[in-house]
Design a protein around this motif. Structure first.
Motif, PDB file in Angstrom:
ATOM      1  N   MET A   1       7.206 -40.476  48.744  1.00 48.78           N
ATOM      2  CA  MET A   1       6.710 -40.459  47.379  1.00 48.78           C
ATOM      3  C   MET A   1       5.719 -39.312  47.207  1.00 48.78           C
ATOM      4  SD  MET A   1       5.267 -43.532  45.188  1.00 48.78           S
ATOM      5  CE  MET A   1       4.443 -43.291  43.684  1.00 48.78           C
ATOM      6  N   LYS A   2       5.876 -38.569  46.144  1.00 52.97           N
ATOM      7  CA  LYS A   2       5.001 -37.436  45.892  1.00 52.97           C
ATOM      8  C   LYS A   2       3.688 -37.900  45.277  1.00 52.97           C
ATOM      9  CE  LYS A   2       8.638 -34.145  45.430  1.00 52.97           C
ATOM     10  NZ  LYS A   2       8.781 -32.757  45.370  1.00 52.97           N
ATOM     11  N   MET A   3       2.614 -37.216  45.663  1.00 52.12           N
ATOM     12  CA  MET A   3       1.306 -37.522  45.106  1.00 52.12           C
ATOM     13  C   MET A   3       1.287 -37.149  43.626  1.00 52.12           C
ATOM     14  SD  MET A   3      -2.364 -36.226  46.486  1.00 52.12           S
ATOM     15  CE  MET A   3      -2.378 -34.588  45.802  1.00 52.12           C
ATOM     16  N   LYS A   4       0.633 -37.965  42.846  1.00 49.27           N
ATOM     17  CA  LYS A   4       0.512 -37.712  41.407  1.00 49.27           C
ATOM     18  C   LYS A   4      -0.680 -36.802  41.160  1.00 49.27           C
ATOM     19  CE  LYS A   4       0.142 -40.063  36.994  1.00 49.27           C
ATOM     20  NZ  LYS A   4       0.167 -41.359  36.316  1.00 49.27           N
ATOM     21  N   LEU A   5      -0.422 -35.678  40.510  1.00 45.46           N
ATOM     22  CA  LEU A   5      -1.473 -34.736  40.159  1.00 45.46           C
ATOM     23  C   LEU A   5      -1.890 -34.922  38.706  1.00 45.46           C
ATOM     24  CD1 LEU A   5       0.045 -31.435  41.638  1.00 45.46           C
ATOM     25  CD2 LEU A   5      -1.776 -32.827  42.641  1.00 45.46           C
ATOM     26  N   ASN A   6      -3.165 -34.726  38.452  1.00 50.96           N
ATOM     27  CA  ASN A   6      -3.654 -34.610  37.081  1.00 50.96           C
ATOM     28  C   ASN A   6      -3.762 -33.118  36.790  1.00 50.96           C
ATOM     29  OD1 ASN A   6      -4.024 -37.357  36.313  1.00 50.96           O
ATOM     30  ND2 ASN A   6      -5.739 -37.425  37.737  1.00 50.96           N
ATOM     31  N   ILE A   7      -2.970 -32.661  35.832  1.00 54.10           N
ATOM     32  CA  ILE A   7      -2.842 -31.239  35.540  1.00 54.10           C
ATOM     33  C   ILE A   7      -3.328 -30.970  34.122  1.00 54.10           C
ATOM     34  CG2 ILE A   7      -1.206 -29.338  35.298  1.00 54.10           C
ATOM     35  CD1 ILE A   7       0.641 -31.188  37.175  1.00 54.10           C
ATOM     36  N   LEU A   8      -4.245 -30.028  33.997  1.00 51.22           N
ATOM     37  CA  LEU A   8      -4.665 -29.567  32.681  1.00 51.22           C
ATOM     38  C   LEU A   8      -3.833 -28.337  32.353  1.00 51.22           C
ATOM     39  CD1 LEU A   8      -6.428 -29.527  30.152  1.00 51.22           C
ATOM     40  CD2 LEU A   8      -8.198 -28.341  31.503  1.00 51.22           C
ATOM     41  N   LEU A   9      -2.996 -28.449  31.350  1.00 50.58           N
ATOM     42  CA  LEU A   9      -2.162 -27.345  30.884  1.00 50.58           C
ATOM     43  C   LEU A   9      -2.818 -26.749  29.647  1.00 50.58           C
ATOM     44  CD1 LEU A   9       0.459 -25.650  30.869  1.00 50.58           C
ATOM     45  CD2 LEU A   9       1.512 -27.501  29.521  1.00 50.58           C
ATOM     46  N   ILE A  10      -3.235 -25.490  29.756  1.00 48.90           N
ATOM     47  CA  ILE A  10      -3.869 -24.810  28.634  1.00 48.90           C
ATOM     48  C   ILE A  10      -2.870 -23.789  28.107  1.00 48.90           C
ATOM     49  CG2 ILE A  10      -5.893 -23.562  27.820  1.00 48.90           C
ATOM     50  CD1 ILE A  10      -7.312 -24.554  30.419  1.00 48.90           C
ATOM     51  N   GLU A  11      -2.257 -24.143  27.007  1.00 49.48           N
ATOM     52  CA  GLU A  11      -1.144 -23.368  26.455  1.00 49.48           C
ATOM     53  C   GLU A  11      -1.103 -23.560  24.953  1.00 49.48           C
ATOM     54  OE1 GLU A  11       1.510 -21.080  25.654  1.00 49.48           O
ATOM     55  OE2 GLU A  11       1.669 -21.296  27.836  1.00 49.48           O
ATOM     56  N   ASP A  12      -1.066 -22.462  24.205  1.00 51.97           N
ATOM     57  CA  ASP A  12      -1.063 -22.560  22.745  1.00 51.97           C
ATOM     58  C   ASP A  12       0.340 -22.600  22.145  1.00 51.97           C
ATOM     59  OD1 ASP A  12      -0.741 -19.812  23.497  1.00 51.97           O
ATOM     60  OD2 ASP A  12      -1.185 -19.226  21.440  1.00 51.97           O
ATOM     61  N   ASP A  13       1.357 -22.312  22.924  1.00 51.02           N
ATOM     62  CA  ASP A  13       2.732 -22.279  22.433  1.00 51.02           C
ATOM     63  C   ASP A  13       3.399 -23.637  22.659  1.00 51.02           C
ATOM     64  OD1 ASP A  13       5.491 -21.900  22.037  1.00 51.02           O
ATOM     65  OD2 ASP A  13       5.434 -19.851  22.798  1.00 51.02           O
ATOM     66  N   PHE A  14       3.697 -24.323  21.555  1.00 52.99           N
ATOM     67  CA  PHE A  14       4.285 -25.662  21.626  1.00 52.99           C
ATOM     68  C   PHE A  14       5.596 -25.668  22.405  1.00 52.99           C
ATOM     69  CE2 PHE A  14       7.025 -28.979  19.702  1.00 52.99           C
ATOM     70  CZ  PHE A  14       6.308 -30.089  20.121  1.00 52.99           C
ATOM     71  N   ILE A  15       6.393 -24.616  22.280  1.00 49.92           N
ATOM     72  CA  ILE A  15       7.660 -24.520  23.005  1.00 49.92           C
ATOM     73  C   ILE A  15       7.408 -24.494  24.512  1.00 49.92           C
ATOM     74  CG2 ILE A  15       9.733 -23.104  23.400  1.00 49.92           C
ATOM     75  CD1 ILE A  15       9.729 -24.309  20.615  1.00 49.92           C
ATOM     76  N   GLU A  16       6.379 -23.773  24.936  1.00 51.94           N
ATOM     77  CA  GLU A  16       6.038 -23.700  26.359  1.00 51.94           C
ATOM     78  C   GLU A  16       5.549 -25.057  26.884  1.00 51.94           C
ATOM     79  OE1 GLU A  16       6.542 -21.261  28.595  1.00 51.94           O
ATOM     80  OE2 GLU A  16       7.493 -20.074  27.021  1.00 51.94           O
ATOM     81  N   VAL A  17       4.812 -25.779  26.064  1.00 56.14           N
ATOM     82  CA  VAL A  17       4.360 -27.120  26.451  1.00 56.14           C
ATOM     83  C   VAL A  17       5.570 -28.041  26.611  1.00 56.14           C
ATOM     84  CG1 VAL A  17       3.038 -29.150  25.727  1.00 56.14           C
ATOM     85  CG2 VAL A  17       2.092 -26.851  25.384  1.00 56.14           C
ATOM     86  N   MET A  18       6.490 -27.967  25.665  1.00 56.10           N
ATOM     87  CA  MET A  18       7.715 -28.774  25.764  1.00 56.10           C
ATOM     88  C   MET A  18       8.516 -28.390  27.009  1.00 56.10           C
ATOM     89  SD  MET A  18       9.067 -29.227  21.798  1.00 56.10           S
ATOM     90  CE  MET A  18      10.658 -28.719  22.304  1.00 56.10           C
ATOM     91  N   LYS A  19       8.587 -27.108  27.301  1.00 55.75           N
ATOM     92  CA  LYS A  19       9.327 -26.639  28.474  1.00 55.75           C
ATOM     93  C   LYS A  19       8.703 -27.199  29.756  1.00 55.75           C
ATOM     94  CE  LYS A  19       9.374 -22.144  29.386  1.00 55.75           C
ATOM     95  NZ  LYS A  19       9.732 -20.711  29.401  1.00 55.75           N
ATOM     96  N   MET A  20       7.380 -27.196  29.837  1.00 51.89           N
ATOM     97  CA  MET A  20       6.699 -27.747  31.010  1.00 51.89           C
ATOM     98  C   MET A  20       6.999 -29.239  31.155  1.00 51.89           C
ATOM     99  SD  MET A  20       4.731 -27.577  33.657  1.00 51.89           S
ATOM    100  CE  MET A  20       3.999 -25.956  33.534  1.00 51.89           C
ATOM    101  N   ASN A  21       6.867 -29.974  30.064  1.00 53.53           N
ATOM    102  CA  ASN A  21       7.139 -31.417  30.119  1.00 53.53           C
ATOM    103  C   ASN A  21       8.588 -31.694  30.487  1.00 53.53           C
ATOM    104  OD1 ASN A  21       4.547 -32.535  29.573  1.00 53.53           O
ATOM    105  ND2 ASN A  21       4.755 -31.871  27.465  1.00 53.53           N
ATOM    106  N   ARG A  22       9.500 -30.891  29.965  1.00 53.60           N
ATOM    107  CA  ARG A  22      10.921 -31.045  30.303  1.00 53.60           C
ATOM    108  C   ARG A  22      11.163 -30.756  31.783  1.00 53.60           C
ATOM    109  NH1 ARG A  22      15.672 -27.092  28.283  1.00 53.60           N
ATOM    110  NH2 ARG A  22      17.367 -28.103  29.388  1.00 53.60           N
ATOM    111  N   ALA A  23      10.518 -29.722  32.317  1.00 51.60           N
ATOM    112  CA  ALA A  23      10.667 -29.380  33.737  1.00 51.60           C
ATOM    113  C   ALA A  23      10.157 -30.510  34.622  1.00 51.60           C
ATOM    114  CB  ALA A  23       9.932 -28.080  34.044  1.00 51.60           C
ATOM    115  N   ILE A  24       9.007 -31.057  34.297  1.00 56.91           N
ATOM    116  CA  ILE A  24       8.435 -32.138  35.095  1.00 56.91           C
ATOM    117  C   ILE A  24       9.330 -33.376  35.056  1.00 56.91           C
ATOM    118  CG2 ILE A  24       6.506 -33.792  35.170  1.00 56.91           C
ATOM    119  CD1 ILE A  24       4.690 -31.417  34.511  1.00 56.91           C
ATOM    120  N   THR A  25       9.843 -33.694  33.874  1.00 56.88           N
ATOM    121  CA  THR A  25      10.760 -34.827  33.742  1.00 56.88           C
ATOM    122  C   THR A  25      12.039 -34.568  34.527  1.00 56.88           C
ATOM    123  OG1 THR A  25       9.861 -35.370  31.566  1.00 56.88           O
ATOM    124  CG2 THR A  25      12.041 -36.254  32.094  1.00 56.88           C
ATOM    125  N   GLY A  26      12.608 -33.372  34.382  1.00 58.59           N
ATOM    126  CA  GLY A  26      13.838 -33.025  35.080  1.00 58.59           C
ATOM    127  C   GLY A  26      13.700 -33.031  36.590  1.00 58.59           C
TER     128      GLY A  26
END
Length: 138
Positions: A1-26
């Protein structure tokens, strides 16, 4: 099991935020993403929480407080300077890269155009930080 990280993502582009969330889910990663749209919002979030993030993913080009200004503020704060910061940006500018390392970042990643390449870079970053001793014994 992988350790759960708390990650602060500082990004102003909503598309990039969605891309990050999609990558983590995928990638089926358990990490918790805290989002801030600029450096000012991120500093407020850092001051208002008892739980500091394990890592910060920081874009350079943002309104209000840009990435380099945020980084300088973070590294000048004795309570926050130990948080690893990974630049995640479209800027391949050598001057930006050198300035960020001079201030004290832990990594610099240029966002690739292809989504598959982006996901692979994100996987590698998170794989590394889930086994890093700094995070394990925080």
């Amino acid at each position: 099991m992988k350790m759960k990280l708390n990650i602060l993502l500082i990004e102003d582009d909503f598309i990039e935020v969605m891309k990050m969330n999609r990558a983590i889910t995928g990638l089926n990663l358990p990490h918790n993403i805290i989002e801030a749209t600029n450096g000012e919002e991120a500093m407020e979030a850092l001051q208002q929480t008892n739980q500091l993030p394990d890592i910060i993913l920081l874009d350079l080009h943002m309104p209000k407080i840009n990435g380099i200004e945020f980084l300088e503020m973070l590294k000048s704060n004795s309570d926050l300077r130990q948080i690893p910061v990974i630049i995640l940006t479209t800027s391949g500018n050598h001057k930006d890269l050198m300035e960020c390392y001079k201030i004290g970042i832990s990594g610099y990643i240029v966002k690739p155009l292809k989504y598959e390449d982006y996901v692979e870079k994100i996987r590698v970053v998170f794989d590394y930080w889930t086994i890093n001793e700094l995070i394990k014994y925080k």
